[in-house]
Design a protein around this motif. Sequence first.
Motif, PDB file in Angstrom:
ATOM      1  N   LEU A  19      11.372  -1.534  12.982  1.00 32.87           N
ATOM      2  CA  LEU A  19      12.271  -2.653  12.714  1.00 32.87           C
ATOM      3  C   LEU A  19      11.805  -3.837  13.540  1.00 32.87           C
ATOM      4  N   LYS A  20      11.547  -4.966  12.881  1.00 34.57           N
ATOM      5  CA  LYS A  20      11.108  -6.183  13.566  1.00 34.57           C
ATOM      6  C   LYS A  20      12.205  -7.233  13.466  1.00 34.57           C
ATOM      7  N   ILE A  21      12.641  -7.733  14.617  1.00 34.67           N
ATOM      8  CA  ILE A  21      13.606  -8.825  14.690  1.00 34.67           C
ATOM      9  C   ILE A  21      12.991  -9.867  15.616  1.00 34.67           C
ATOM     10  N   THR A  38      10.379 -11.490  17.648  1.00 32.97           N
ATOM     11  CA  THR A  38       9.170 -10.922  18.244  1.00 32.97           C
ATOM     12  C   THR A  38       9.391  -9.504  18.774  1.00 32.97           C
ATOM     13  N   GLN A  39      10.626  -9.003  18.648  1.00 26.48           N
ATOM     14  CA  GLN A  39      10.968  -7.677  19.163  1.00 26.48           C
ATOM     15  C   GLN A  39      10.660  -6.581  18.146  1.00 26.48           C
ATOM     16  N   THR A  40      10.177  -5.466  18.639  1.00 29.85           N
ATOM     17  CA  THR A  40       9.922  -4.293  17.810  1.00 29.85           C
ATOM     18  C   THR A  40      10.864  -3.185  18.237  1.00 29.85           C
ATOM     19  N   TYR A  41      11.526  -2.593  17.268  1.00 30.58           N
ATOM     20  CA  TYR A  41      12.425  -1.459  17.496  1.00 30.58           C
ATOM     21  C   TYR A  41      12.000  -0.327  16.564  1.00 30.58           C
ATOM     22  N   TYR A  42      12.541   0.842  16.834  1.00 31.19           N
ATOM     23  CA  TYR A  42      12.309   2.001  15.980  1.00 31.19           C
ATOM     24  C   TYR A  42      13.671   2.540  15.589  1.00 31.19           C
ATOM     25  N   GLN A  43      13.906   2.633  14.310  1.00 35.63           N
ATOM     26  CA  GLN A  43      15.190   3.179  13.876  1.00 35.63           C
ATOM     27  C   GLN A  43      14.949   4.508  13.195  1.00 35.63           C
ATOM     28  N   VAL A  44      15.868   5.436  13.468  1.00 35.48           N
ATOM     29  CA  VAL A  44      15.758   6.781  12.921  1.00 35.48           C
ATOM     30  C   VAL A  44      17.088   7.204  12.310  1.00 35.48           C
ATOM     31  N   GLU A  45      16.978   8.048  11.313  1.00 37.28           N
ATOM     32  CA  GLU A  45      18.140   8.678  10.696  1.00 37.28           C
ATOM     33  C   GLU A  45      18.007  10.172  10.953  1.00 37.28           C
ATOM     34  N   SER A  70      13.694 -18.538   6.894  1.00 36.44           N
ATOM     35  CA  SER A  70      13.386 -17.808   8.131  1.00 36.44           C
ATOM     36  C   SER A  70      13.652 -16.313   7.934  1.00 36.44           C
ATOM     37  N   ILE A  71      12.726 -15.513   8.412  1.00 35.58           N
ATOM     38  CA  ILE A  71      12.877 -14.062   8.323  1.00 35.58           C
ATOM     39  C   ILE A  71      13.770 -13.606   9.464  1.00 35.58           C
ATOM     40  N   GLU A  72      14.907 -13.022   9.125  1.00 33.51           N
ATOM     41  CA  GLU A  72      15.829 -12.550  10.154  1.00 33.51           C
ATOM     42  C   GLU A  72      15.400 -11.190  10.690  1.00 33.51           C
ATOM     43  N   GLN A  73      14.965 -10.321   9.782  1.00 36.30           N
ATOM     44  CA  GLN A  73      14.474  -9.006  10.192  1.00 36.30           C
ATOM     45  C   GLN A  73      13.734  -8.375   9.036  1.00 36.30           C
ATOM     46  N   TYR A  74      12.867  -7.433   9.372  1.00 37.18           N
ATOM     47  CA  TYR A  74      12.239  -6.631   8.333  1.00 37.18           C
ATOM     48  C   TYR A  74      11.905  -5.259   8.905  1.00 37.18           C
ATOM     49  N   LYS A  75      11.718  -4.322   8.016  1.00 32.57           N
ATOM     50  CA  LYS A  75      11.431  -2.961   8.438  1.00 32.57           C
ATOM     51  C   LYS A  75      10.440  -2.337   7.464  1.00 32.57           C
ATOM     52  N   TYR A  76       9.807  -1.261   7.942  1.00 25.34           N
ATOM     53  CA  TYR A  76       8.934  -0.483   7.072  1.00 25.34           C
ATOM     54  C   TYR A  76       8.892   0.962   7.552  1.00 25.34           C
ATOM     55  N   GLU A  84       0.839  -1.210   0.000  1.00 25.62           N
ATOM     56  CA  GLU A  84       0.000   0.000   0.000  1.00 25.62           C
ATOM     57  C   GLU A  84       0.872   1.258   0.000  1.00 25.62           C
ATOM     58  N   THR A  85       1.818   1.343  -0.859  1.00 24.10           N
ATOM     59  CA  THR A  85       2.741   2.473  -1.093  1.00 24.10           C
ATOM     60  C   THR A  85       3.722   2.728   0.053  1.00 24.10           C
ATOM     61  N   ILE A  86       3.787   1.841   1.026  1.00 27.56           N
ATOM     62  CA  ILE A  86       4.748   1.996   2.123  1.00 27.56           C
ATOM     63  C   ILE A  86       5.948   1.104   1.837  1.00 27.56           C
ATOM     64  N   ASP A  87       7.154   1.712   1.892  1.00 28.09           N
ATOM     65  CA  ASP A  87       8.397   0.977   1.639  1.00 28.09           C
ATOM     66  C   ASP A  87       8.668  -0.024   2.749  1.00 28.09           C
ATOM     67  N   HIS A  88       9.031  -1.243   2.336  1.00 23.88           N
ATOM     68  CA  HIS A  88       9.407  -2.325   3.237  1.00 23.88           C
ATOM     69  C   HIS A  88      10.721  -2.929   2.762  1.00 23.88           C
ATOM     70  N   LYS A  89      11.410  -3.580   3.681  1.00 22.60           N
ATOM     71  CA  LYS A  89      12.603  -4.358   3.339  1.00 22.60           C
ATOM     72  C   LYS A  89      12.692  -5.512   4.326  1.00 22.60           C
ATOM     73  N   ALA A  90      13.034  -6.697   3.805  1.00 20.99           N
ATOM     74  CA  ALA A  90      13.182  -7.871   4.665  1.00 20.99           C
ATOM     75  C   ALA A  90      14.473  -8.590   4.322  1.00 20.99           C
TER      76      ALA A  90
END
Length: 153
Positions: free
Chosen positions: A116-118, A120-127, A80-86, A67-73
Amino acid sequence: MVMNIKNFFWGLSLLALSIVSCSDDDDINANEVPQAVDATFNQTFPNATDIEWEAKNNKYEVEFDIETIDHKALIASDGSIEQYKYDIVATELPAEVTSKLSTDYPNNRLDDSEVLKIGTQTYYQVELENEPQDIYLVFQEDGEINSEVTYFQ
């Protein structure tokens, strides 16, 4: 002599173009992705569009939109999914993260924010914009910086 110089520069231009075009050697076609990786991706992100794959050290990095939101996994070869972000907008950051940013980085403009999801953990990454080099931070949900988690580019 003029013709030889033209040919020389034409050849040099073609060489430079071919070197630049080879810089994306990690890019792969969807049909080159292992079945386990593809199955996990399609099951986890069934509404993904604009999908681009890269092979990285026996892992598969995929960029896509939902839905037009950038994701990366980042998916291991076993699926197995190691991590993903959006991407998220700044107003979606937890109040604790926003507070920490305004207290500890008052002179840096927020350039990018992501969930950032790793596992079951949820993190927030900022630049944060900073001269000469931007600042990349990973926050826990409580607003504390987690220096053990690597910023997922």
